[in-house]
Design an enzyme around this catalytic site. Sequence first.
Site, PDB file in Angstrom:
ATOM      1  N   GLU A   1     -11.840  -9.966  -4.992  1.00  8.12           N
ATOM      2  CA  GLU A   1     -10.441 -10.039  -4.865  1.00  8.12           C
ATOM      3  C   GLU A   1     -10.129 -11.472  -3.971  1.00  8.12           C
ATOM      4  O   GLU A   1      -8.814 -11.451  -3.653  1.00  8.12           O
ATOM      5  CB  GLU A   1      -9.884  -8.612  -4.128  1.00  8.12           C
ATOM      6  CG  GLU A   1     -10.793  -8.254  -2.793  1.00  8.12           C
ATOM      7  CD  GLU A   1     -10.454  -7.047  -2.260  1.00  8.12           C
ATOM      8  OE1 GLU A   1      -9.150  -6.735  -2.652  1.00  8.12           O
ATOM      9  OE2 GLU A   1     -11.079  -6.428  -1.404  1.00  8.12           O
TER      10      GLU A   1
ATOM     11  N   CYS B   1      -9.914  -2.385 -10.297  1.00  6.72           N
ATOM     12  CA  CYS B   1      -9.326  -1.136  -9.454  1.00  6.72           C
ATOM     13  C   CYS B   1      -8.183  -1.620  -9.000  1.00  6.72           C
ATOM     14  O   CYS B   1      -7.355  -0.814  -8.241  1.00  6.72           O
ATOM     15  CB  CYS B   1     -10.207  -0.524  -8.607  1.00  6.72           C
ATOM     16  SG  CYS B   1     -10.697  -1.852  -7.282  1.00  6.72           S
TER      17      CYS B   1
ATOM     18  N   ARG C   1     -15.419   2.947  -1.363  1.00  4.53           N
ATOM     19  CA  ARG C   1     -15.136   1.543  -0.757  1.00  4.53           C
ATOM     20  C   ARG C   1     -15.180   1.711   0.927  1.00  4.53           C
ATOM     21  O   ARG C   1     -14.506   2.449   1.509  1.00  4.53           O
ATOM     22  CB  ARG C   1     -13.744   0.981  -1.010  1.00  4.53           C
ATOM     23  CG  ARG C   1     -13.784  -0.123  -0.238  1.00  4.53           C
ATOM     24  CD  ARG C   1     -12.277  -1.065  -0.982  1.00  4.53           C
ATOM     25  NE  ARG C   1     -11.052  -0.493  -0.269  1.00  4.53           N
ATOM     26  CZ  ARG C   1      -9.888  -0.776  -0.710  1.00  4.53           C
ATOM     27  NH1 ARG C   1      -9.653  -1.761  -1.831  1.00  4.53           N
ATOM     28  NH2 ARG C   1      -8.835  -0.328  -0.246  1.00  4.53           N
TER      29      ARG C   1
ATOM     30  N   ARG D   1       1.616 -10.347  -1.206  1.00  3.54           N
ATOM     31  CA  ARG D   1       1.754  -9.070  -2.469  1.00  3.54           C
ATOM     32  C   ARG D   1       2.902  -7.951  -1.661  1.00  3.54           C
ATOM     33  O   ARG D   1       3.310  -7.183  -2.439  1.00  3.54           O
ATOM     34  CB  ARG D   1       0.483  -8.285  -2.240  1.00  3.54           C
ATOM     35  CG  ARG D   1      -0.170  -7.668  -1.065  1.00  3.54           C
ATOM     36  CD  ARG D   1      -1.524  -7.285  -1.271  1.00  3.54           C
ATOM     37  NE  ARG D   1      -1.671  -5.790  -1.675  1.00  3.54           N
ATOM     38  CZ  ARG D   1      -2.572  -5.093  -1.718  1.00  3.54           C
ATOM     39  NH1 ARG D   1      -3.961  -5.759  -1.728  1.00  3.54           N
ATOM     40  NH2 ARG D   1      -2.723  -3.794  -1.894  1.00  3.54           N
TER      41      ARG D   1
ATOM     42  N   HIS E   1       1.024  -1.234   0.026  1.00  2.00           N
ATOM     43  CA  HIS E   1       0.028  -0.037  -0.042  1.00  2.00           C
ATOM     44  C   HIS E   1       0.835   1.323  -0.029  1.00  2.00           C
ATOM     45  O   HIS E   1       0.460   2.298  -0.863  1.00  2.00           O
ATOM     46  CB  HIS E   1      -0.749  -0.127   1.090  1.00  2.00           C
ATOM     47  CG  HIS E   1      -2.162  -0.848   0.716  1.00  2.00           C
ATOM     48  ND1 HIS E   1      -2.461  -2.147   1.223  1.00  2.00           N
ATOM     49  CD2 HIS E   1      -3.161  -0.535   0.093  1.00  2.00           C
ATOM     50  CE1 HIS E   1      -3.311  -2.708   0.801  1.00  2.00           C
ATOM     51  NE2 HIS E   1      -4.057  -1.721   0.044  1.00  2.00           N
TER      52      HIS E   1
ATOM     53  N   ASP F   1      -5.107  -7.925  -4.451  1.00  3.90           N
ATOM     54  CA  ASP F   1      -5.370  -9.009  -3.626  1.00  3.90           C
ATOM     55  C   ASP F   1      -5.544 -10.456  -4.285  1.00  3.90           C
ATOM     56  O   ASP F   1      -5.332 -11.480  -3.879  1.00  3.90           O
ATOM     57  CB  ASP F   1      -6.541  -8.586  -2.475  1.00  3.90           C
ATOM     58  CG  ASP F   1      -5.790  -7.831  -1.618  1.00  3.90           C
ATOM     59  OD1 ASP F   1      -4.962  -8.179  -0.876  1.00  3.90           O
ATOM     60  OD2 ASP F   1      -6.557  -6.797  -1.334  1.00  3.90           O
TER      61      ASP F   1
HETATM   62  C1  PEP Z   1      -6.918  -4.574  -4.832  1.00  5.21           C
HETATM   63  O1  PEP Z   1      -6.764  -5.449  -3.790  1.00  5.21           O
HETATM   64  O2  PEP Z   1      -6.666  -4.911  -5.865  1.00  5.21           O
HETATM   65  C2  PEP Z   1      -7.387  -3.360  -4.452  1.00  5.21           C
HETATM   66  C3  PEP Z   1      -7.726  -2.362  -5.041  1.00  5.21           C
HETATM   67  O3  PEP Z   1      -7.282  -2.900  -3.296  1.00  5.21           O
HETATM   68  P1  PEP Z   1      -6.350  -2.844  -2.098  1.00  5.21           P
HETATM   69  O4  PEP Z   1      -4.891  -2.570  -3.056  1.00  5.21           O
HETATM   70  O5  PEP Z   1      -6.533  -1.470  -1.135  1.00  5.21           O
HETATM   71  O6  PEP Z   1      -6.113  -3.869  -1.377  1.00  5.21           O
HETATM   72 MG    MG Z   2      -7.805  -5.305  -1.851  1.00  3.67          MG
END
Ligand code: PEP
Ligand code: MG
Length: 562
Positions: free
Chosen positions: A427, A498, A328, A461, A185, A451
């Site tokens: 996800e 996304c 979200r 990740r 993140h 995810d």
């Molecule tokens: C994802 O998991 O692809 C996503 C967009 O959400 P985050 O990266 O905040 O987990």
């Molecule tokens: Mg996610």
Amino acid sequence: MERKGSVVVEGIAAGAVCFLNLDYETRLQRYVKEDAEREKEKYEKARTSAGEDLCSLLQNREDLTESEVEILEAHQLLMEDISFQDAISDYMEKGESAPEAVLKAVSDFKAMFDEIDDEYLRERQKDIIDVGNRFLRKLLGMKEFSIEGENVVLCAKDIEPSLMASLSEKQVKAVLLENGSKTSHAVIIAKSKGFVTMVGVSLNPEEISEGENVIVDANQGVIYLNPSEKEMENYRELAKKQEEQKKYLAERAKLPARTRDGKNVTVAANISGEQDMEKALSLGCEGVGLFRTEFLFMDREELPGEEQQFLAYREVAEKAEGNLCIIRTLDIGGDKHCSALGLSPEENPFLGFRAIRICLAKKEMFKIQLRAIYRAGVYGKVGIMIPMVSSLSEILETKKLAEEVKEELLAEKIPFAKDVPLGIMVETPSASIMAPVFARHVDFFSIGTNDLVQYTLAVDRGNQSVGYLYDYFNPAVLHSIYRIVTSAHEAGIWAGMCGEMAGDKLALPFLLALGMDELSMSPSQAPGIKEQIRNMDSSGINLDEILSLTDAGEVREYLKKC
Ligand code: PEP
Ligand code: MG
């Protein structure tokens, strides 16, 4: 001198190195211990200086929130606390160095607080730790973290997503991290801020000092330490080209994303706060495909109330020029921490108490967020999106809560939007497998590849050492995405994406061939993706051929030729 790193946000930048160095251990190892009297003197000097820092922070009160003032005042009291000071002194008399004495006293007090039943008092141990750290930073010659000047290249082992979010685009040009990955993140936030970023880089303060210059070429994955005049010249030329290309794309950013054969794709923005909206709109984003609301909850002592959330969501909805803004619901957990929630650390945080699981366990908190979203819907088009769904019951329970919230708002005569679409992030592998069923209960799907990849391939990740396995071009992931989009369309709902894959030009032929309705990404990527879509003809892309490939490398080679 050159160093190599893994590129996570492309581009080229140059600037002065600033170390975000919170590595106490290395400094402790290098600390030279003297006799007890001398250690006490050094400690007293550190305590006085830390106290002066607090005074000057409190003198500029207008820059602080009420709770920040309260915390700093509590720290002042603790710095004078006799029992805490005695404990530190005792350890120094027993022969410990000043920093070791501070660490041991903090640890004793922390253990004492752990025993306390009262949650509020237990939370106060954070203040002891903070005050101890203030002393340590002084004793170990570490600066309080602040960035001075412009054109800074920030170097760190790790960085908290919330700290990354607080950095200024005016000051920071590039970030070099020892740990991290494309989808951690902190890196996602770095990308949205436009920081050129590499990971797997550990610059040693012995080879480059704070304030010295580096060039970060994150197109080639090379860092030039103390560059020569020739390297600087080369850099200036490349930076000029980069600026020209950015300018060209920015001028065309508001044109629609329509392929040569007439297919329209909505290109929306991933944002982490209302402050990102202006940039998103100027770069041609058509609404918001993902508002990561957890950033309103992180790095603060108390959870944000309904009013505060409402104002943030309303601002985003109002600014979106009539486009849909997908908000979200809270996705805390994994690598995103929220101290105000007081959650215990977990062995496997990405598989643990995260996102919708927390919200459904803390329904009052969840209802506050839902109320704020429905109220914001009066001021623009908003949608609700639930993260990390893994079972139908989570969707049904959320829908029930949403109905309750609407009834309550009606009874309280508070204006709210009645028809707010409710969708889910797809996800998790279970959501992908159950997509045909889930699609009958929601208004849209948005695929969270960040995810989905980690859960499908069993690859953390954020873990660089298994980063070579983390790949959305892995055919298993492509088949999963195919299933999700097909299930959505068969059920008559739209499907978007996304996760970071949505902003990857190489993935576009596959995503367009699938008939993806919306792609949501970091705003800085939108102009380039829209331009690429305008140059494509989707009718010639053979989806069956892509899905018949059995290896990520083959997929990449195939897509390069599309
Ligand atoms: C994802 O998991 O692809 C996503 C967009 O959400 P985050 O990266 O905040 O987990
Ligand atoms: Mg996610």
